[in-house]
Design an enzyme around this catalytic site. Sequence first.
Site, PDB file in Angstrom:
ATOM      1  N   ASP A  35      57.648  16.926   2.482  1.00 48.50           N
ATOM      2  CA  ASP A  35      57.290  18.301   2.832  1.00 48.50           C
ATOM      3  C   ASP A  35      58.436  19.084   3.457  1.00 48.50           C
ATOM      4  O   ASP A  35      58.235  20.216   3.911  1.00 48.50           O
ATOM      5  CB  ASP A  35      56.091  18.294   3.801  1.00 48.50           C
ATOM      6  CG  ASP A  35      54.831  17.747   3.149  1.00 48.50           C
ATOM      7  OD1 ASP A  35      54.536  18.146   2.012  1.00 48.50           O
ATOM      8  OD2 ASP A  35      54.140  16.920   3.780  1.00 48.50           O
ATOM      9  N   ASP A  36      59.618  18.496   3.494  1.00 54.45           N
ATOM     10  CA  ASP A  36      60.744  19.147   4.144  1.00 54.45           C
ATOM     11  C   ASP A  36      61.131  20.435   3.423  1.00 54.45           C
ATOM     12  O   ASP A  36      61.303  20.458   2.199  1.00 54.45           O
ATOM     13  CB  ASP A  36      61.937  18.193   4.180  1.00 54.45           C
ATOM     14  CG  ASP A  36      63.164  18.836   4.793  1.00 54.45           C
ATOM     15  OD1 ASP A  36      63.156  19.048   6.013  1.00 54.45           O
ATOM     16  OD2 ASP A  36      64.115  19.142   4.044  1.00 54.45           O
ATOM     17  N   VAL A  37      61.283  21.511   4.178  1.00 52.40           N
ATOM     18  CA  VAL A  37      61.626  22.812   3.599  1.00 52.40           C
ATOM     19  C   VAL A  37      62.995  22.757   2.923  1.00 52.40           C
ATOM     20  O   VAL A  37      63.196  23.339   1.844  1.00 52.40           O
ATOM     21  CB  VAL A  37      61.598  23.902   4.691  1.00 52.40           C
ATOM     22  CG1 VAL A  37      62.127  25.225   4.137  1.00 52.40           C
ATOM     23  CG2 VAL A  37      60.189  24.078   5.224  1.00 52.40           C
TER      24      VAL A  37
END
Length: 305
Positions: A259-261
């Site tokens: 989920d890391d931007v």
Amino acid sequence: MITWKAKKHHIFIETPASFDFKVNLDYLQRNANECMYEIENNRITRVMKINHMRTLVRISEADRENIVVEFLADTEPILLEDKKAIVHDVCEWFDLERNLLPFYEMGWQDSLLKQAIERFYGLRVMGLNDLFEALCWGILGQQVSLPFAYTLKRQFVEKFGDSLDYNGKKYWIFPSFDKISRLTVEDLADIKMTKRKREYIIDVAKLMANGDLSKEKLLHLDDLKQAEEELVRIRGIGPWTANYVLMRCLRYQNAFPIDDVGLINAIKFVMGMDRKPTKEEIRALASQWENWESYATFYLWRMLY
């Protein structure tokens, strides 16, 4: 097994063929506000804590097959066990004992990774060896830009850390969990982070000071999922922060902050997409990365940062 030898005031450490000091140096210089080391004239100067002492070292490339660690400010360790500890920590920081050839063999065939590997061949997942530092860095980086996270870290380190002075400069030592565990939220009020983040950092420090949390305990767990579950039980540590720590401190190759931007934006950039990829699309793209998710993520991050 890493080969090394000590000469007067220096340690020479043999590096693998799939390692490029300059590429890693470029990564370490990505933000001028970094406070845990100084890079000047292609040399890294930093304090290293080993066993019972602190030593100031300067790390540079001796030649294509070796890096050299020079001891400064009369801090050269005398005991062989301390020199071995220095070698271990340097190898851990640069992840020198990892054989990256299988990752490269896989990555050359992967349309998403190929460009990153071509640009950054020789890059290693740079470690955060100290668990408390890794957790704090993960917390500080939550929901803020990378430049602002560096600003917060500098404020935190310069207010609560120790330092060694050399040639008119201060070289900082990350604040200890013992010291932070004795503070209150109000003591951290000068640091421009949210009250919640201040609470999270103090909570982590108390867990470590009480012996309830340690790098050794996490490393003794059976697998990544167990370690992740232990970390996310901690207030303020979600899946992203847990996987960041699993990747950079505990060295799990299959840690994957999906989920890391930054990862999402890197995939969007490399693929020339006009929208963000969905989690399902990322999972499909990552299906070939088994046991190399951390390196794939790190290389894709490097395309942007």
